[in-house]
Write an enzyme that holds these catalytic residues in place. Sequence first.
Site, short mmCIF file in Angstrom:
data_model
loop_
_atom_site.label_atom_id
_atom_site.label_comp_id
_atom_site.label_asym_id
_atom_site.label_seq_id
_atom_site.Cartn_x
_atom_site.Cartn_y
_atom_site.Cartn_z
CB CYS A 182 33.03 35.15 35.14
SG CYS A 182 33.40 35.33 36.88
CG HIS A 183 36.66 38.33 36.69
ND1 HIS A 183 35.86 37.56 37.49
CD2 HIS A 183 37.08 39.36 37.46
CE1 HIS A 183 35.80 38.09 38.70
NE2 HIS A 183 36.53 39.19 38.70
N GLY A 184 35.76 37.40 32.04
CA GLY A 184 36.14 37.42 30.63
C GLY A 184 35.74 38.72 29.94
#
Length: 188
Positions: A116-118
């Site tokens: 995801c946003h990682g």
Amino acid sequence: MKILLLSGDYIEDYELYVPIKALEMLDIDVHVVCPDKKAGDIIQTALHIVDGWQTYSERPGHPFELTHTFADIKLGEYAGLVVPGGRFPEYQRYDQRVLDIIKYFFDIDKPVAAICHGLQLLSAAGVLKGRSCSAFPMCKLDVIAGGGEYVDFEAFSKNVHVDGNLVSAPAYPAIGVWLREFIKLLKI
């Protein structure tokens, strides 16, 4: 075996809890750390719901008690790194200590699972150059800006991408296949 999991306030709830429980099931010790916090400190998680609006909505998740102190970690002890998403990557990408941890795992080619946003953290760390990865669709420009090739999936649930030591997926519906590929890289 020990795995390091980066975290911070407003980490995506599923992307924190599910990897911890799945890896514990395999007798893997997961050390969850957050910059400037110590074991026993609480971080707040968030539930991100993709429910048909132009962007996901956010609801409060479960509070989480950190398992280890950020300042005390010894990187050589870890077999791999997990980088969840949520909102914490947005502000931690400015923390050089976090970026150095990510660079370390790539420099020595240990398994890294990012979701995801990682991928915002990986982009900021400069480790995506010449690599391909998936991420939440709104992070596509971050991946490209970091020199990576963005892998787009129409559906989130069964899609995972592996490039060398990096396992990536677009969002929490893919946690099962994402963790399966990470575990393969750990040679379990």
